[in-house]
Scaffold this active site. Structure first.
Site, PDB file in Angstrom:
ATOM      1  N   SER A   7      49.277  16.234  24.586  1.00 17.08           N
ATOM      2  CA  SER A   7      48.078  16.300  23.781  1.00 17.08           C
ATOM      3  C   SER A   7      47.352  14.963  24.074  1.00 17.08           C
ATOM      4  CB  SER A   7      48.496  16.317  22.449  1.00 17.08           C
ATOM      5  OG  SER A   7      47.507  16.100  21.435  1.00 17.08           O
ATOM      6  N   HIS A  32      46.635  19.756  26.786  1.00 18.33           N
ATOM      7  CA  HIS A  32      46.264  20.258  25.176  1.00 18.33           C
ATOM      8  C   HIS A  32      45.291  19.318  24.669  1.00 18.33           C
ATOM      9  CE1 HIS A  32      47.618  22.338  21.313  1.00 18.33           C
ATOM     10  NE2 HIS A  32      47.293  21.012  20.984  1.00 18.33           N
ATOM     11  N   ASP A  34      42.792  18.550  21.085  1.00 16.08           N
ATOM     12  CA  ASP A  34      42.855  19.149  19.929  1.00 16.08           C
ATOM     13  C   ASP A  34      41.521  18.943  19.138  1.00 16.08           C
ATOM     14  OD1 ASP A  34      45.811  19.568  18.993  1.00 16.08           O
ATOM     15  OD2 ASP A  34      46.139  17.518  19.687  1.00 16.08           O
ATOM     16  N   MET A  36      39.246  19.147  16.065  1.00 17.55           N
ATOM     17  CA  MET A  36      39.351  19.069  14.584  1.00 17.55           C
ATOM     18  C   MET A  36      37.647  18.942  14.366  1.00 17.55           C
ATOM     19  SD  MET A  36      42.227  16.718  14.051  1.00 17.55           S
ATOM     20  CE  MET A  36      44.033  16.944  14.887  1.00 17.55           C
ATOM     21  N   HIS A  65      43.014  23.795  21.358  1.00 17.47           N
ATOM     22  CA  HIS A  65      43.667  24.156  20.084  1.00 17.47           C
ATOM     23  C   HIS A  65      42.513  23.662  18.968  1.00 17.47           C
ATOM     24  CE1 HIS A  65      46.511  22.911  16.776  1.00 17.47           C
ATOM     25  NE2 HIS A  65      46.093  23.893  16.493  1.00 17.47           N
ATOM     26  N   MET A  67      41.083  23.642  15.570  1.00 14.37           N
ATOM     27  CA  MET A  67      41.470  23.666  14.050  1.00 14.37           C
ATOM     28  C   MET A  67      40.069  23.223  13.597  1.00 14.37           C
ATOM     29  SD  MET A  67      44.418  20.958  14.596  1.00 14.37           S
ATOM     30  CE  MET A  67      43.952  20.400  16.266  1.00 14.37           C
ATOM     31  N   MET A 136      52.732  25.191  14.139  1.00 14.28           N
ATOM     32  CA  MET A 136      52.707  23.760  13.888  1.00 14.28           C
ATOM     33  C   MET A 136      53.957  23.314  13.307  1.00 14.28           C
ATOM     34  SD  MET A 136      49.637  22.996  15.106  1.00 14.28           S
ATOM     35  CE  MET A 136      49.827  21.263  14.404  1.00 14.28           C
ATOM     36  N   ASP A 174      53.990  22.485  18.256  1.00 13.94           N
ATOM     37  CA  ASP A 174      53.115  21.313  18.150  1.00 13.94           C
ATOM     38  C   ASP A 174      53.449  20.593  17.012  1.00 13.94           C
ATOM     39  OD1 ASP A 174      50.865  19.807  18.393  1.00 13.94           O
ATOM     40  OD2 ASP A 174      49.523  21.040  18.230  1.00 13.94           O
TER      41      ASP A 174
HETATM   42  C1  DX5 Z   1      48.025  17.678  15.270  1.00 16.85           C
HETATM   43  C2  DX5 Z   1      47.670  18.216  16.727  1.00 16.85           C
HETATM   44  C3  DX5 Z   1      48.940  18.086  17.717  1.00 16.85           C
HETATM   45  C4  DX5 Z   1      49.067  16.505  17.852  1.00 16.85           C
HETATM   46  C5  DX5 Z   1      50.627  16.356  18.318  1.00 16.85           C
HETATM   47  O1  DX5 Z   1      47.183  18.064  14.289  1.00 16.85           O
HETATM   48  O2  DX5 Z   1      47.524  19.696  16.863  1.00 16.85           O
HETATM   49  O3  DX5 Z   1      48.732  18.580  18.828  1.00 16.85           O
HETATM   50  O4  DX5 Z   1      48.341  15.834  18.734  1.00 16.85           O
HETATM   51  O5  DX5 Z   1      50.902  14.954  18.275  1.00 16.85           O
HETATM   52  P1  DX5 Z   1      52.368  14.337  18.338  1.00 16.85           P
HETATM   53  O6  DX5 Z   1      52.956  14.891  19.382  1.00 16.85           O
HETATM   54  O7  DX5 Z   1      52.127  12.859  18.150  1.00 16.85           O
HETATM   55  O8  DX5 Z   1      53.001  15.012  16.932  1.00 16.85           O
HETATM   56 ZN    ZN Z   2      47.369  20.734  18.637  1.00 19.18          ZN
END
Ligand code: DX5
Ligand code: ZN
Length: 224
Positions: A7, A32, A34, A36, A65, A67, A136, A174
């Site tokens: 990620s 990956h 993320d 948000m 991903h 969110m 998650m 994740d």
């Molecule tokens: C959290 C994200 C993850 C995050 C994971 O909301 O969806 O993908 O980057 O990070 P680590 O591996 O540090 O928990």
């Molecule tokens: Zn993620």
């Protein structure tokens, strides 16, 4: 088969291309990203603009991903920017089945994501029609959080549900994934391991990725 999806949330964005190249040559299977929106998640990150730059930096499939609320508005933009896989949380859309179809129509693999407190029942009716389910193992929003142990049991129950529904879906996990829990999650059914801080937070991200893969493989499951 176990695969690693680094990620970029924990990457150094001043040299994002270089960081992506490093994990690609170390054996990453996906990148990956993320996404948000500051509404569904208590954090703001990146959009299609950054995915376009990630696309230029790698040949690996980009795993977006989402969110974000109203993901339907953005599926086309992420697909055009170069995402190959798009996942959405059921809480963010009124018509999950329709959203999954939009992802497919945009030419991407479709995934659904379950928060730690979201029951498997939320995806029961659509699981046969998705390419992957992302579980998650932390509450979404930030990298570097601690793995929630009850995720292991949920992984096993998800694997059962996927079998029961004869679904082709792969299982992705994740949040808080590190060498100390990689074998356990792989044994419980996880096939794609997302890791941010365990890879990009390490001094040597390539070595950290290999260590994670070795740990996952010690479960007896073989990597891609
Ligand atoms: C959290 C994200 C993850 C995050 C994971 O909301 O969806 O993908 O980057 O990070 P680590 O591996 O540090 O928990
Ligand atoms: Zn993620």
């Amino acid at each position: 088969m176990v695969e690693i999806a680094p990620s970029i949330l924990s990457a150094d964005f001043t040299r994002l291309g270089e960081q992506i190249a490093t994990v690609e040559s170390a054996g990453a299977a996906y990148i990956h990203v993320d996404v948000m929106d500051g509404h569904f998640t208590p954090n703001l990150t990146v959009g299609p603009f950054i995915v376009e730059w990630v696309r230029k930096a790698t040949k690996l499939p980009i795993d977006a991903h989402l969110m974000i609320e109203n993901p339907d508005y953005f599926i086309g933009a992420f697909a055009r920017s170069g995402a190959n896989m798009i996942s959405v949380h059921p809480e963010t859309t009124y018509h999950l089945d329709r959203t999954i179809n939009y992802i497919r129509q945009a030419g991407c693999q479709a995934g659904v994501v379950l928060n730690p407190a979201t029951p498997l029942a939320m995806i029961e009716e659509v699981v046969a029609n998705v390419d992957y389910v992302l579980l998650m193992s932390v509450n979404p929003g930030f990298g570097g959080q601690k793995f929630i142990p009850s995720s292991l049991d949920k992984l096993r129950r998800l694997r059962d549900l996927i079998r029961l529904k004869s679904s082709p879906a792969r299982i992705e996990i994740d949040g808080g994934i590190a060498p100390d829990n990689a074998a356990e999650v792989a044994l419980a059914g996880a096939e794609i391991l997302v890791a941010g801080s365990a890879i990009f937070g390490a001094k040597d991200p390539a070595e950290a990725l290999k260590k994670l893969l070795r740990a996952a493989e010690s479960s007896g499951r073989v990597s891609a």
